[in-house]
Design an enzyme around this catalytic site. Structure first.
Site, PDB file in Angstrom:
ATOM      1  N   HIS A 188       1.157   4.805  -2.532  1.00  0.00           N
ATOM      2  CA  HIS A 188       0.740   5.584  -3.710  1.00  0.00           C
ATOM      3  C   HIS A 188       1.998   6.215  -4.288  1.00  0.00           C
ATOM      4  O   HIS A 188       2.680   6.981  -3.592  1.00  0.00           O
ATOM      5  CB  HIS A 188      -0.259   6.671  -3.308  1.00  0.00           C
ATOM      6  N   ASP A 195       1.774   4.073   2.667  1.00  0.00           N
ATOM      7  CA  ASP A 195       0.708   4.914   2.100  1.00  0.00           C
ATOM      8  C   ASP A 195       1.280   6.060   1.251  1.00  0.00           C
ATOM      9  O   ASP A 195       1.393   5.919   0.038  1.00  0.00           O
ATOM     10  CB  ASP A 195      -0.214   5.441   3.203  1.00  0.00           C
ATOM     11  N   ASP A 196       1.628   7.169   1.899  1.00  0.00           N
ATOM     12  CA  ASP A 196       2.173   8.342   1.197  1.00  0.00           C
ATOM     13  C   ASP A 196       3.391   8.833   1.983  1.00  0.00           C
ATOM     14  O   ASP A 196       3.326   9.845   2.687  1.00  0.00           O
ATOM     15  CB  ASP A 196       1.105   9.440   1.112  1.00  0.00           C
ATOM     16  N   GLU A 251     -11.178   3.460   6.285  1.00  0.00           N
ATOM     17  CA  GLU A 251     -10.122   4.368   6.758  1.00  0.00           C
ATOM     18  C   GLU A 251     -10.855   5.475   7.530  1.00  0.00           C
ATOM     19  O   GLU A 251     -10.758   5.559   8.751  1.00  0.00           O
ATOM     20  CB  GLU A 251      -9.341   4.947   5.568  1.00  0.00           C
ATOM     21  N   HIS A 271       0.858  -1.191   0.000  1.00  0.00           N
ATOM     22  CA  HIS A 271       0.000   0.000   0.000  1.00  0.00           C
ATOM     23  C   HIS A 271       0.890   1.236   0.000  1.00  0.00           C
ATOM     24  O   HIS A 271       1.272   1.754   1.047  1.00  0.00           O
ATOM     25  CB  HIS A 271      -0.918  -0.037   1.246  1.00  0.00           C
ATOM     26  N   HIS A 281      -9.670   0.945  -0.985  1.00  0.00           N
ATOM     27  CA  HIS A 281      -9.564   1.625   0.306  1.00  0.00           C
ATOM     28  C   HIS A 281     -10.960   1.588   0.931  1.00  0.00           C
ATOM     29  O   HIS A 281     -11.948   1.963   0.279  1.00  0.00           O
ATOM     30  CB  HIS A 281      -9.173   3.091   0.122  1.00  0.00           C
TER      31      HIS A 281
HETATM   32  N1  HPA Z   1      -6.710   7.354   1.351  1.00  0.00           N
HETATM   33  C1  HPA Z   1      -7.415   7.677   0.281  1.00  0.00           C
HETATM   34  N2  HPA Z   1      -6.865   8.147  -0.820  1.00  0.00           N
HETATM   35  C2  HPA Z   1      -5.548   8.291  -0.873  1.00  0.00           C
HETATM   36  C3  HPA Z   1      -4.759   7.979   0.204  1.00  0.00           C
HETATM   37  C4  HPA Z   1      -5.368   7.467   1.374  1.00  0.00           C
HETATM   38  O1  HPA Z   1      -4.752   7.130   2.393  1.00  0.00           O
HETATM   39  N3  HPA Z   1      -3.486   8.246  -0.164  1.00  0.00           N
HETATM   40  C5  HPA Z   1      -3.521   8.703  -1.434  1.00  0.00           C
HETATM   41  N4  HPA Z   1      -4.776   8.736  -1.869  1.00  0.00           N
HETATM   42 ZN    ZN Z   2      -3.789   4.778   0.545  1.00  0.00          ZN
END
Ligand code: HPA
Ligand code: ZN
Length: 337
Positions: free
Chosen positions: A17, A276-277, A198, A15, A195
């Site tokens: 991006h 994630d990011d 969250e 996971h 996703h």
């Molecule tokens: N959630 C939803 N969209 C996203 C995320 C995330 O954590 N990171 C990049 N796009």
């Molecule tokens: Zn994500």
């Protein structure tokens, strides 16, 4: 500080991006290369702006950052920079998300995005033995028709895109909005992920499972609110790709100490740890393992289980999974002598 055991632990990342790996330094370099004026004066001003209070406040800045990505070389450089980080933390396999709509909507051809990323991943495999897959995510705040058009653009790339997913603003954009798109994607032999859970409720996890027929849930931490769902995830061994630093930065949990990763793992859910990011949330995969370990007092065997889960939950074939789990076993055996 990342301890050596975590840094060198063989692991998979499931996971991440690729647009979320854009470090401010590269953002400035690409802005200059493409003659784009950034709304920030300096790298430290960018970092100061990374002060989020929820998912949307992050997404607004994240989409702004993607605008510096214009040419195939930019996508190559972005992916290559991520590869360097991943290799330095002994990521042995990675499955990266890409958001083509955030580029095609700006007039960047799908091919430019795909080819730059794919070439860097191919080079990573041949130079470092890092295996990888690409997962195309639809932006759920856009329409189902736009997602379907993007899926059609992806059809010529079936050989290099393993799955489709769903990201962006979760609340108010439930999985069922994309049922027809995912039906078509599965008919075209793409695997599916989404996703869910969250910021959105457990019902969104159920509809991702039942309607989109996903193989994994990205995040999924709100499953805890529904005992029947927890039981289902355990029984079916549906993996969750959990991102601890992201969840704390976006205030899904008030602090790392409150994160439910350890609890979900010990209930028997196939939990994995991911970044994630990473350019926005303060760390790559090893920093995520370390932060969770420190705050939740994860034992060595829990850390090893998380790494094993990352291979089991991957889209590799069973032979490749077994080879990586064997590598993990040798690593841990050598350490416990
Ligand atoms: N959630 C939803 N969209 C996203 C995320 C995330 O954590 N990171 C990049 N796009
Ligand atoms: Zn994500």
């Amino acid at each position: 500080m990342i301890n050596q055991f975590i840094r060198n632990l063989p692991k998979a990342e499931l996971h991440v991006h690729i647009e979320g790996t854009l470090e401010p330094e590269l953002m400035f370099k690409l802005a200059e290369r493409n003659q784009i004026k950034l709304p920030f004066e300096s790298i430290s001003a960018v970092k100061k702006a990374y002060n989020f209070h929820n998912l949307q406040s992050f997404l607004d800045i994240y989409y702004q950052g993607t605008q510096v990505l214009q040419q195939e070389q930019d996508f190559y450089d972005l992916t290559w920079a991520y590869v360097q980080k991943a290799i330095s933390q002994n990521v042995r396999h990675t499955e990266i998300f890409v958001d083509p709509q955030s580029h095609t909507d700006r007039g960047i051809p799908f091919k430019v995005v795909h080819d730059g990323i794919y070439q860097a991943l191919k080079d990573a495999e041949s130079q470092f033995g890092l295996s990888s897959r690409i997962i195309l995510c639809f932006l759920r705040h856009l329409s189902a028709e736009q997602a379907m058009a993007t899926l059609k653009e992806a059809l010529p790339y079936k050989e290099t895109i393993i799955a489709v997913g769903l990201d962006s603003s979760e609340q108010g954009n439930p999985p069922e909005k994309f049922t027809a798109v995912f039906d078509r994607a599965r008919a075209e032999n793409f695997l599916t992920v989404a996703h869910a859970g969250e910021e959105g409720p457990p019902e969104y996890i159920w509809s991702a499972l039942k309607l989109l027929q996903v193989s994994r849930i990205d995040h999924g931490v709100r499953c805890e609110e529904d005992q029947e769902l927890v039981d289902y995830l355990i029984k079916k061994q549906i993996p969750l790709t959990v991102c601890p630093l992201s969840n704390v930065k976006l205030k899904v949990f008030d602090s790392m100490e409150q994160h439910n990763l350890k609890k979900l793992l010990n209930l028997g859910i196939c939990v994995t740890v991911n970044s994630d990011d990473p350019a926005y949330f303060g760390g790559y995969i090893a920093e995520n393992y370390q932060a969770a370990m420190d705050a939740l007092k994860l034992s060595q065997s829990e850390i090893i289980q998380l790494a094993k889960n990352s291979f089991l939950a991957s889209f590799l074939d069973s032979e490749a999974k077994n080879a990586l789990i064997e590598e993990l076993n040798s690593y841990t055996a050598a350490r416990s002598d």
